[in-house]
Motif scaffolding. Structure first.
Motif, PDB file in Angstrom:
ATOM      1  N   THR A 101     -22.180 -26.981 -55.317  1.00 22.93           N
ATOM      2  CA  THR A 101     -21.123 -27.056 -56.318  1.00 22.93           C
ATOM      3  C   THR A 101     -20.382 -25.730 -56.295  1.00 22.93           C
ATOM      4  O   THR A 101     -20.966 -24.675 -56.584  1.00 22.93           O
ATOM      5  CB  THR A 101     -21.691 -27.318 -57.724  1.00 22.93           C
ATOM      6  OG1 THR A 101     -22.326 -28.601 -57.729  1.00 22.93           O
ATOM      7  CG2 THR A 101     -20.577 -27.314 -58.766  1.00 22.93           C
ATOM      8  N   LEU A 102     -19.134 -25.778 -55.897  1.00 24.21           N
ATOM      9  CA  LEU A 102     -18.312 -24.583 -55.759  1.00 24.21           C
ATOM     10  C   LEU A 102     -16.978 -24.853 -56.445  1.00 24.21           C
ATOM     11  O   LEU A 102     -16.044 -25.368 -55.826  1.00 24.21           O
ATOM     12  CB  LEU A 102     -18.091 -24.247 -54.282  1.00 24.21           C
ATOM     13  CG  LEU A 102     -19.352 -24.002 -53.442  1.00 24.21           C
ATOM     14  CD1 LEU A 102     -19.000 -23.966 -51.956  1.00 24.21           C
ATOM     15  CD2 LEU A 102     -20.018 -22.700 -53.858  1.00 24.21           C
ATOM     16  N   ALA A 103     -16.923 -24.558 -57.719  1.00 23.01           N
ATOM     17  CA  ALA A 103     -15.716 -24.860 -58.487  1.00 23.01           C
ATOM     18  C   ALA A 103     -14.497 -24.192 -57.861  1.00 23.01           C
ATOM     19  O   ALA A 103     -14.467 -22.970 -57.690  1.00 23.01           O
ATOM     20  CB  ALA A 103     -15.884 -24.410 -59.927  1.00 23.01           C
ATOM     21  N   ALA A 104     -13.516 -24.993 -57.492  1.00 26.03           N
ATOM     22  CA  ALA A 104     -12.315 -24.453 -56.850  1.00 26.03           C
ATOM     23  C   ALA A 104     -11.118 -25.320 -57.199  1.00 26.03           C
ATOM     24  O   ALA A 104     -11.163 -26.543 -57.034  1.00 26.03           O
ATOM     25  CB  ALA A 104     -12.496 -24.394 -55.341  1.00 26.03           C
ATOM     26  N   GLU A 105     -10.066 -24.688 -57.695  1.00 24.05           N
ATOM     27  CA  GLU A 105      -8.808 -25.391 -57.929  1.00 24.05           C
ATOM     28  C   GLU A 105      -7.926 -25.190 -56.707  1.00 24.05           C
ATOM     29  O   GLU A 105      -7.670 -24.052 -56.291  1.00 24.05           O
ATOM     30  CB  GLU A 105      -8.120 -24.873 -59.185  1.00 24.05           C
ATOM     31  CG  GLU A 105      -8.835 -25.254 -60.474  1.00 24.05           C
ATOM     32  CD  GLU A 105      -7.993 -24.985 -61.717  1.00 24.05           C
ATOM     33  OE1 GLU A 105      -7.018 -24.197 -61.620  1.00 24.05           O
ATOM     34  OE2 GLU A 105      -8.303 -25.560 -62.775  1.00 24.05           O
ATOM     35  N   ILE A 106      -7.494 -26.286 -56.113  1.00 28.61           N
ATOM     36  CA  ILE A 106      -6.700 -26.239 -54.883  1.00 28.61           C
ATOM     37  C   ILE A 106      -5.220 -26.365 -55.220  1.00 28.61           C
ATOM     38  O   ILE A 106      -4.764 -27.388 -55.729  1.00 28.61           O
ATOM     39  CB  ILE A 106      -7.106 -27.376 -53.922  1.00 28.61           C
ATOM     40  CG1 ILE A 106      -8.606 -27.321 -53.628  1.00 28.61           C
ATOM     41  CG2 ILE A 106      -6.272 -27.293 -52.647  1.00 28.61           C
ATOM     42  CD1 ILE A 106      -9.080 -26.047 -52.966  1.00 28.61           C
ATOM     43  N   ASP A 107      -4.478 -25.297 -54.933  1.00 26.39           N
ATOM     44  CA  ASP A 107      -3.027 -25.331 -55.094  1.00 26.39           C
ATOM     45  C   ASP A 107      -2.451 -26.135 -53.934  1.00 26.39           C
ATOM     46  O   ASP A 107      -2.594 -25.759 -52.768  1.00 26.39           O
ATOM     47  CB  ASP A 107      -2.473 -23.906 -55.090  1.00 26.39           C
ATOM     48  CG  ASP A 107      -0.997 -23.843 -55.459  1.00 26.39           C
ATOM     49  OD1 ASP A 107      -0.308 -24.891 -55.370  1.00 26.39           O
ATOM     50  OD2 ASP A 107      -0.523 -22.754 -55.829  1.00 26.39           O
ATOM     51  N   THR A 108      -1.814 -27.243 -54.250  1.00 26.24           N
ATOM     52  CA  THR A 108      -1.256 -28.100 -53.200  1.00 26.24           C
ATOM     53  C   THR A 108       0.131 -27.668 -52.752  1.00 26.24           C
ATOM     54  O   THR A 108       0.648 -28.192 -51.771  1.00 26.24           O
ATOM     55  CB  THR A 108      -1.168 -29.557 -53.686  1.00 26.24           C
ATOM     56  OG1 THR A 108      -0.284 -29.619 -54.809  1.00 26.24           O
ATOM     57  CG2 THR A 108      -2.542 -30.077 -54.092  1.00 26.24           C
ATOM     58  N   PHE A 109       0.753 -26.771 -53.504  1.00 23.93           N
ATOM     59  CA  PHE A 109       2.119 -26.347 -53.206  1.00 23.93           C
ATOM     60  C   PHE A 109       3.053 -27.560 -53.130  1.00 23.93           C
ATOM     61  O   PHE A 109       3.995 -27.592 -52.330  1.00 23.93           O
ATOM     62  CB  PHE A 109       2.184 -25.536 -51.912  1.00 23.93           C
ATOM     63  CG  PHE A 109       1.343 -24.290 -51.945  1.00 23.93           C
ATOM     64  CD1 PHE A 109       1.826 -23.108 -52.485  1.00 23.93           C
ATOM     65  CD2 PHE A 109       0.031 -24.312 -51.472  1.00 23.93           C
ATOM     66  CE1 PHE A 109       1.034 -21.967 -52.524  1.00 23.93           C
ATOM     67  CE2 PHE A 109      -0.761 -23.178 -51.509  1.00 23.93           C
ATOM     68  CZ  PHE A 109      -0.257 -22.002 -52.038  1.00 23.93           C
ATOM     69  N   ALA A 110       2.759 -28.576 -53.951  1.00 20.42           N
ATOM     70  CA  ALA A 110       3.543 -29.822 -53.999  1.00 20.42           C
ATOM     71  C   ALA A 110       3.565 -30.541 -52.654  1.00 20.42           C
ATOM     72  O   ALA A 110       4.467 -31.322 -52.382  1.00 20.42           O
ATOM     73  CB  ALA A 110       4.975 -29.554 -54.481  1.00 20.42           C
ATOM     74  N   ASP A 111       2.564 -30.285 -51.817  1.00 20.74           N
ATOM     75  CA  ASP A 111       2.505 -30.861 -50.480  1.00 20.74           C
ATOM     76  C   ASP A 111       1.455 -31.969 -50.449  1.00 20.74           C
ATOM     77  O   ASP A 111       0.255 -31.723 -50.629  1.00 20.74           O
ATOM     78  CB  ASP A 111       2.155 -29.771 -49.465  1.00 20.74           C
ATOM     79  CG  ASP A 111       2.296 -30.226 -48.018  1.00 20.74           C
ATOM     80  OD1 ASP A 111       2.020 -31.415 -47.738  1.00 20.74           O
ATOM     81  OD2 ASP A 111       2.666 -29.395 -47.169  1.00 20.74           O
ATOM     82  N   HIS A 112       1.906 -33.175 -50.169  1.00 23.16           N
ATOM     83  CA  HIS A 112       1.043 -34.348 -50.156  1.00 23.16           C
ATOM     84  C   HIS A 112      -0.133 -34.204 -49.203  1.00 23.16           C
ATOM     85  O   HIS A 112      -1.247 -34.630 -49.495  1.00 23.16           O
ATOM     86  CB  HIS A 112       1.874 -35.583 -49.803  1.00 23.16           C
ATOM     87  CG  HIS A 112       2.623 -35.473 -48.503  1.00 23.16           C
ATOM     88  ND1 HIS A 112       2.602 -36.448 -47.539  1.00 23.16           N
ATOM     89  CD2 HIS A 112       3.435 -34.501 -48.002  1.00 23.16           C
ATOM     90  CE1 HIS A 112       3.359 -36.093 -46.517  1.00 23.16           C
ATOM     91  NE2 HIS A 112       3.877 -34.901 -46.775  1.00 23.16           N
ATOM     92  N   ARG A 113       0.101 -33.612 -48.033  1.00 19.19           N
ATOM     93  CA  ARG A 113      -0.967 -33.520 -47.042  1.00 19.19           C
ATOM     94  C   ARG A 113      -2.038 -32.493 -47.446  1.00 19.19           C
ATOM     95  O   ARG A 113      -3.219 -32.661 -47.119  1.00 19.19           O
ATOM     96  CB  ARG A 113      -0.405 -33.215 -45.653  1.00 19.19           C
ATOM     97  CG  ARG A 113       0.608 -34.262 -45.207  1.00 19.19           C
ATOM     98  CD  ARG A 113       0.592 -34.526 -43.735  1.00 19.19           C
ATOM     99  NE  ARG A 113       1.611 -35.515 -43.400  1.00 19.19           N
ATOM    100  CZ  ARG A 113       1.473 -36.829 -43.545  1.00 19.19           C
ATOM    101  NH1 ARG A 113       0.340 -37.318 -44.022  1.00 19.19           N
ATOM    102  NH2 ARG A 113       2.458 -37.656 -43.234  1.00 19.19           N
ATOM    103  N   ILE A 114      -1.654 -31.459 -48.149  1.00 17.48           N
ATOM    104  CA  ILE A 114      -2.642 -30.502 -48.651  1.00 17.48           C
ATOM    105  C   ILE A 114      -3.512 -31.182 -49.712  1.00 17.48           C
ATOM    106  O   ILE A 114      -4.740 -31.037 -49.727  1.00 17.48           O
ATOM    107  CB  ILE A 114      -1.947 -29.251 -49.225  1.00 17.48           C
ATOM    108  CG1 ILE A 114      -1.140 -28.534 -48.128  1.00 17.48           C
ATOM    109  CG2 ILE A 114      -2.971 -28.304 -49.844  1.00 17.48           C
ATOM    110  CD1 ILE A 114      -1.955 -28.092 -46.930  1.00 17.48           C
TER     111      ILE A 114
END
Length: 424
Positions: free
Chosen positions: A366-379
């Motif tokens: 368990t590694l809490a991480a918020e992923i910034d997608t930069f509004a990019d669908h593929r990310i």
């Protein structure tokens, strides 16, 4: 098109079991947007089946409607397009969001309009380069203005496309070549389109373009691997079947191998004609992926492969991916940032390469991480894969998947993945 929901968050709960079920990937974005444009330039009524309905394809359909093409949608996977062989000047600028294919294709097609067309997009699109295409159009005699080298672009069309030979620098994107090829058939004289040098992003997409053009009646001759001659045939209406999206399928292929599951796609990987289908063999090699992966000819699959590589037995270096810096976001930077947010040093930029410091022991943690997608669908879609094996992975702005795969979260849920938070 969706409203921005950048304050939304969605957390993936690792399923702890193999994913099994039947999923039908959406229609190919690349082929849908090519078919929409060609049908719009054609005389008569075309029926496009198996099509993708997403933000990117709706931008294209709406732009064609603004230029006098009749577009209807009798069901969730069909466009019926009726044109008269000519596009009309739109009453206002064409707004295309961050749809790169639509923006590049329509910039070239605007030369066939007898009048002025402004092609514009959102803040992200206004940072994406279009100068090589603008230069090529000018060399053909088209009056084009793009002061920043990015959209907005103003095209003062004459209803023709010029003649002779044009050289295009396709090092940043094969879409420049595809845009010229498709528009050239609408002119009154033959056009030779030649590559400047050998560098070209994802050459397989040019093959998709040529195949679609021929289906709509164009005459395209490959004079050499770097020169195409397009005849002034125009296009005729046709019924056209669009294959599923290979880029979308990569997430499901990866989910299958990550969880040891079995997902029925309704189509074999070998049946895809799109370049990203080449990634299937790499995904199937997991957890023994190659030490070096050249992503130049399967660019949209790289985010999927990079996240999958985090769990590989040995580190993986991605090369040939410099073009990813000018996609919907700087994907090299977004991938390295997202991976290193999961664990420092997991993703490292070395020049334009991406090194993934693989560690199979990440699975189950368990590694809490918020992923910034930069509004990019593929990310967004690729990092959801990390959440299948690691607890605490949260995707910011999950609604950005509407750009190409509006039902992505629904499909994961149907396979048994629990999602908490703001489900789009």
């Amino acid at each position: 098109m969706r409203m921005k929901t950048t304050d939304q968050k969605l957390t993936i709960v690792p399923p702890g079991h193999p994913l099994q079920g039947r999923v039908s990937p959406p229609g190919s974005k690349s082929i849908t947007n090519r078919a929409l444009l060609l049908a719009g330039l054609a005389k008569g009524t075309s029926r496009l089946t198996g099509a993708l309905k997403s933000d990117d394809t709706r931008y294209m359909a709406d732009a064609l409607s603004a230029m006098g093409v009749a577009v209807s949608e009798p069901d969730d996977t069909t466009f019926v397009v009726t044109g008269n062989g000519k596009l009309l000047p739109p009453e206002k600028p064409l707004f295309l969001g961050n749809a790169g294919t639509a923006t590049r294709f329509l910039t070239a097609a605007a030369a066939l309009v007898n009048g002025t067309v402004v092609v514009d997009g959102d803040d992200h699109m206004r940072k994406r380069p279009i100068a090589p295409l603008v230069t090529a159009l000018r060399d053909l005699g088209v009056t084009v203005e793009a002061p920043t080298g990015c959209p907005p672009v103003t095209v003062s069309g004459t209803g023709d496309f010029g003649t002779g030979r044009v050289i295009i620098d396709a090092g940043l994107s094969s879409q420049y070549v595809s845009a010229l090829l498709m528009a050239a058939a609408g002119g009154t004289r033959p056009v030779n389109i030649e590559l400047a040098g050998d560098e070209i992003g994802a050459r397989g997409y040019i093959d998709l373009t040529v195949a679609a053009m021929r289906a709509f009646g164009a005459e395209v001759t490959e004079v050499s691997p770097s020169i195409w001659q397009v005849g002034p045939t125009g296009y005729h209406a046709t019924d056209y079947v669009i294959e599923p999206d290979a880029s979308a399928a990569t997430y499901l292929w990866a989910a299958q191998v990550l969880t040891g599951g079995r997902i029925d796609f309704g189509v074999a990987a070998a049946a895809f004609s799109q370049p990203d289908a080449k990634s299937y063999a790499v995904i199937a090699s997991f957890p023994h992926m190659p030490a070096v992966i050249d992503g130049s000819q399967m660019q949209d699959a790289v985010p999927t492969l990079a996240v999958l590589a985090a769990f590989n037995e040995t580190p993986v270096r991605f090369t040939g991916i410099e073009n990813l810096r000018v996609k919907e976001c700087d994907r090299v930077r977004a991938l390295s940032a997202g991976l290193s947010n999961i664990r420092p040093g997991l993703g490292i930029e070395e020049g334009d390469d991406l090194l993934v410091a693989s560690d199979p022991a990440l699975a189950g943690q368990t590694l809490a991480a918020e992923i910034d997608t930069f509004a990019d669908h593929r990310i967004a879609m690729s990092f959801a894969l990390a959440g299948l094996k690691i607890g605490g992975i949260t995707i910011l702005d999950p609604g950005c998947v509407a750009k190409t795969y509006p039902r992505y979260w629904d499909e994961l849920a149907a396979l048994g993945v629990e999602l908490t938070g703001d489900r789009p």
